[in-house]
Enzyme design. Structure first.
Site, PDB file in Angstrom:
ATOM      1  CG  ASP A  58      -1.926   1.107   1.164  1.00 49.56           C
ATOM      2  OD1 ASP A  58      -2.144   1.522   0.046  1.00 49.56           O
ATOM      3  OD2 ASP A  58      -2.346   1.406   2.320  1.00 49.56           O
ATOM      4  CG  ASP A  61      -0.569   1.209  -3.755  1.00 49.55           C
ATOM      5  OD1 ASP A  61      -0.202   2.167  -2.988  1.00 49.55           O
ATOM      6  OD2 ASP A  61      -1.540   0.791  -3.413  1.00 49.55           O
ATOM      7  N   GLY A  62       1.346   3.916  -3.833  1.00 49.65           N
ATOM      8  CA  GLY A  62       1.028   5.391  -3.916  1.00 49.65           C
ATOM      9  C   GLY A  62       2.401   6.451  -4.402  1.00 49.65           C
ATOM     10  NE  ARG A  66       3.456  10.380  -3.446  1.00 48.70           N
ATOM     11  CZ  ARG A  66       2.933   9.510  -2.643  1.00 48.70           C
ATOM     12  NH1 ARG A  66       1.527   9.199  -2.727  1.00 48.70           N
ATOM     13  NH2 ARG A  66       3.397   8.596  -1.785  1.00 48.70           N
ATOM     14  CB  SER A  72      -6.064   6.202 -12.157  1.00 46.73           C
ATOM     15  OG  SER A  72      -5.597   5.023 -11.496  1.00 46.73           O
ATOM     16  CG  ASP A  79      -4.879   2.214  -1.753  1.00 45.06           C
ATOM     17  OD1 ASP A  79      -3.989   1.563  -1.703  1.00 45.06           O
ATOM     18  OD2 ASP A  79      -5.269   3.274  -1.200  1.00 45.06           O
ATOM     19  CG  ASP A  83      -6.041  -0.141   1.918  1.00 43.64           C
ATOM     20  OD1 ASP A  83      -5.061  -0.550   1.458  1.00 43.64           O
ATOM     21  OD2 ASP A  83      -5.786   1.335   1.696  1.00 43.64           O
TER      22      ASP A  83
END
Length: 236
Positions: A58, A61-62, A66, A72, A79, A83
């Site tokens: 998690d 992926d963020g 960036r 998107s 996500d 979670d």
């Protein structure tokens, strides 16, 4: 992706952060299958390792979104679903592992599932198209909710604390007191537990605050609708 080439749905589905998201889904599902099919703990280390890998994913992926400019709406949805389903799945497993004489524990895990899904769903619904963590979406919410999403260190401790509280509960179910890792993991549990408790308080406040925001919008709409005929009369 070439910036000059047209972006298609297929392109979005293959964004790097979304590929990481698919890995997270695979890891979570595999972990939950191992936890449920082998409750005696034959593969508990592998199962919890896969679950932790999904949780750590998690963060990446963020970062990838960036770095590659690949943020998107689909990625945010993937996500969020991952979670929530991961946490709910683990809470289900923890409830399943309790014996018939521990109905209170099963009830607690059930309430945690219901609180988690309802508070996050209502927060998303009440955000009116804004990102549910943004200051704009939470401008008129309870100050505690605004503070929770505004200060990343506080948000991070509560999320990590809650998730690792559940992870450690699973580990302690299989570890014995004379195991080398038992005491360090138990100590880590007490470090995470306050974050987990605070997270549940935030969830309760978030649920009530978002429901109130939706009710406010309903009230405002009724006032606007009631005033509309008066405006129409003046125009005629």
């Amino acid at each position: 992706m070439d910036e000059t080439s047209p972006c298609t749905a297929g392109t979005v589905l293959l964004f790097v952060p979304n590929l990481i998201g698919y890995f997270r889904v695979f890891s979570t599902l595999t972990a939950l299958v191992l936890m449920i099919l082998f409750p005696d703990g034959d593969y508990w280390v592998l199962a919890i390792s896969l679950y932790i890998a999904s949780f750590v994913g998690d963060l990446f992926d963020g970062m990838a979104a960036r770095k590659f400019n690949q943020c998107s709406v689909f990625g945010g949805l993937l996500d969020m679903i991952t979670d929530r389903c991961s946490t709910l799945g683990l809470l289900y497993v923890l409830g399943m592992l309790q014996s018939d004489t521990q109905n209170l524990s099963q009830l607690i895990f059930l309430f945690l599932i219901l609180l988690d899904i309802s508070s996050h769903w209502c927060q998303m619904f009440a955000s009116s198209g804004e990102h549910h963590k943004s200051a704009e979406a939470n401008a008129k919410r309870n100050p505690l909710v605004l503070w929770y999403y505004q200060y990343y260190w506080f948000f991070g401790y509560l999320c990590v604390g809650a998730e690792f509280t559940y992870i450690i509960c699973y580990c302690l179910h299989y570890l014995k007191e004379d195991d080398f890792l038992f005491m360090p993991i138990r100590l880590f549990f007490y470090m995470c537990l306050p974050g987990c408790v605070l997270k549940q308080i935030i969830n309760v406040v978030q649920l009530s605050s978002s429901c109130y925001a939706v009710a406010e919008e309903d009230a405002s709409k009724r006032v606007r609708d009631a005033n509309q005929p008066n405006k129409d009369k003046k125009l005629t």
